[in-house]
Design a protein around this motif. Structure first.
Motif, PDB file in Angstrom:
ATOM      1  N   VAL A 137       0.833  -1.210   0.000  1.00 22.12           N
ATOM      2  CA  VAL A 137       0.000   0.000   0.000  1.00 22.12           C
ATOM      3  C   VAL A 137       0.866   1.258   0.000  1.00 22.12           C
ATOM      4  N   PHE A 138       1.905   1.318   0.844  1.00 22.79           N
ATOM      5  CA  PHE A 138       2.730   2.521   0.941  1.00 22.79           C
ATOM      6  C   PHE A 138       3.454   2.807  -0.378  1.00 22.79           C
ATOM      7  N   GLU A 139       4.010   1.771  -1.002  1.00 22.04           N
ATOM      8  CA  GLU A 139       4.680   1.983  -2.286  1.00 22.04           C
ATOM      9  C   GLU A 139       3.672   2.346  -3.371  1.00 22.04           C
ATOM     10  N   SER A 140       2.461   1.807  -3.291  1.00 25.50           N
ATOM     11  CA  SER A 140       1.436   2.160  -4.269  1.00 25.50           C
ATOM     12  C   SER A 140       1.016   3.615  -4.123  1.00 25.50           C
ATOM     13  N   ILE A 141       0.960   4.094  -2.888  1.00 21.72           N
ATOM     14  CA  ILE A 141       0.616   5.505  -2.664  1.00 21.72           C
ATOM     15  C   ILE A 141       1.652   6.408  -3.329  1.00 21.72           C
ATOM     16  N   ASN A 142       2.931   6.056  -3.219  1.00 20.99           N
ATOM     17  CA  ASN A 142       3.971   6.847  -3.889  1.00 20.99           C
ATOM     18  C   ASN A 142       3.769   6.858  -5.400  1.00 20.99           C
ATOM     19  N   PHE A 143       3.360   5.732  -5.943  1.00 23.41           N
ATOM     20  CA  PHE A 143       3.131   5.665  -7.390  1.00 23.41           C
ATOM     21  C   PHE A 143       1.923   6.505  -7.788  1.00 23.41           C
ATOM     22  N   PHE A 144       0.842   6.409  -7.009  1.00 27.22           N
ATOM     23  CA  PHE A 144      -0.375   7.129  -7.363  1.00 27.22           C
ATOM     24  C   PHE A 144      -0.266   8.639  -7.105  1.00 27.22           C
ATOM     25  N   GLN A 145       0.764   9.058  -6.418  1.00 24.43           N
ATOM     26  CA  GLN A 145       1.031  10.493  -6.323  1.00 24.43           C
ATOM     27  C   GLN A 145       1.590  11.049  -7.628  1.00 24.43           C
TER      28      GLN A 145
END
Length: 414
Positions: A137-145
């Motif tokens: 989830v945390f790495e996905s949040i960085n991507f979706f930013q």
């Protein structure tokens, strides 16, 4: 002695010491009973109580010093640490042996420790799952930013090459911006999974019905191990077979029918993947069908129904929760397969409904994004976590649907 040898010597020494502690404590408890006093617990519980007081202090002290050494607080020589742990274990054994008396409730103490160990084991499983989810989830949040979530799940073009160049620090002037539309990738995943399930579900379920309801005991004992051999074949061998044998056969058959087919197509890996997961469906379904009470079959046939009607109306509904679980396990196995897809379906993110064309899947693109020399914090690399996050959501939805189906068909037999 180095720290890599420490646990070898620790466990190698604790095992014979534990056996000795068990025998000494058990003999002491039996000696107490021979004096005329009746033991509260069985003698074995007193032995396990002594083993617990020997092993747990030694292991806990070893883990504590290991964490202290890992975080760089301070370090002591390994032989000294080993001697300290065995000394603490010996003191714990002395303490445990001093409690062995006729009225000592050893069974309750041992069961409390066992319950605690079970809770710790369950907590480790839960925390590991939570850690996996949070890391994705945390790495996905960085991507979706960087990339819009809506564009990611609705886009129809997957062209991340420019993102790789940006992550490598190269000039991208005049080049098209990177496109991270995941629809073609998930469409390919669902297509291959659907083809595989069309093969595995009927063949696996019918095989389970035959082995549990029609085959003799001797035939079932021969057929089930032979069927489960399919689960032990390496996936790379399935990939070779799909690429070298099945794909040319599909291309030749398509040409004979006047159709165009690629040598890297979705049909070949789907068919072979379906064969690969047949044991997951057949073995689990066979076990749950076999577990249906025989009284239900006898009662149904006593009312005049045929064997086929009994299977269709009584046995299968009763076994439906387990069968659905088998289907879900097989689906998860198909979704997570990589090697067969790489070797037989290709790497092209192609949005198509034609199974004779080359496509790719989520797991293949995850492997592609996480291998190579690209920067880890680039959008191309982080797209792997975004793909994993969406796949995690899809798996969660599948679990919810399966629970609804299980709840609908679940019956209790008292």
């Amino acid at each position: 002695m180095i720290y890599s040898d420490l646990f070898f010597w620790l466990f190698g020494g604790l095992i014979p010491l534990g056996i000795t502690a068990y025998m000494v404590a058990r003999s002491k408890a039996l000696g107490t009973e021979q004096d005329g006093s009746r033991l509260h617990s069985l003698p074995g519980y007193y032995g396990w109580y002594a083993v617990i007081w020997l092993a747990m202090p030694a292991m806990l002290s070893g883990l504590l010093f290991s964490f202290i050494h890992m975080f760089g607080v301070f370090s002591i020589p390994a032989p000294m640490l080993l001697g300290t742990m065995f000394t603490i274990g010996g003191l714990g054994l002395w303490y445990g042996l001093s409690h062995i008396k006729a009225d000592f409730r050893a069974r309750e103490k041992v069961e409390k420790v066992t319950t605690g160990l079970l809770i710790v084991s369950a907590s480790i499983s839960i925390l590991t799952t939570l850690g996996i989810v949070l890391s994705v989830v945390f790495e996905s949040i960085n991507f979706f930013q960087v990339i819009s979530f809506w564009d990611f799940i609705t886009g129809t073009k997957w062209e991340p090459d420019t993102a790789f160049l940006i992550g490598a620090g190269r000039d991208t002037a005049g080049m098209a911006p990177p496109a991270f539309g995941a629809v073609p990738i998930f469409a390919g995943t669902f297509m291959i999974t659907t083809i595989a399930m069309f093969v595995a579900v009927p063949v696996g379920l019918f095989s389970a019905i035959y082995m549990s309801e029609y085959a003799s005991h001797a035939a079932r004992g021969r057929l089930k191990p032979m069927l489960e051999i399919l689960a032990g074949i390496p996936t790379v061998v399935y990939g070779f077979f799909a690429a070298i044998t099945i794909s040319p056969m599909i291309v030749n058959a398509a040409h004979a029918l006047g159709l165009q087919a690629d040598y890297t197509n979705a049909l070949a890996p789907g068919l072979i993947m379906g064969v690969m997961i047949i044991p997951f469906v057949s073995s689990l379904s066979d076990d749950v069908i076999k577990a249906v009470p025989q009284g239900l079959r006898d009662g149904s046939m006593a009312l005049g129904t045929t064997k086929a009607e009994t299977i269709r109306h009584i046995v299968l509904p009763a076994a439906m929760p387990g069968i659905v679980a088998a289907f879900l396990l097989a689906t998860s196995r198909a979704i997570g397969e990589t090697m067969i897809v790489v070797m037989a379906a290709g790497l092209r993110p192609n949005l198509t409904a034609n199974p004779l064309e080359g496509i790719t899947t989520v797991t293949v693109k995850i492997v592609e994004a996480l291998t190579g020399d690209q920067e880890f914090d680039s959008a191309f690399t982080q797209s792997a976590f975004a793909l994993g996050f969406v796949l995690l959501l899809i798996t969660l939805i599948l679990n919810i649907v399966s629970n609804i189906v299980v709840r609908k068909f679940k019956q209790r037999y008292d």
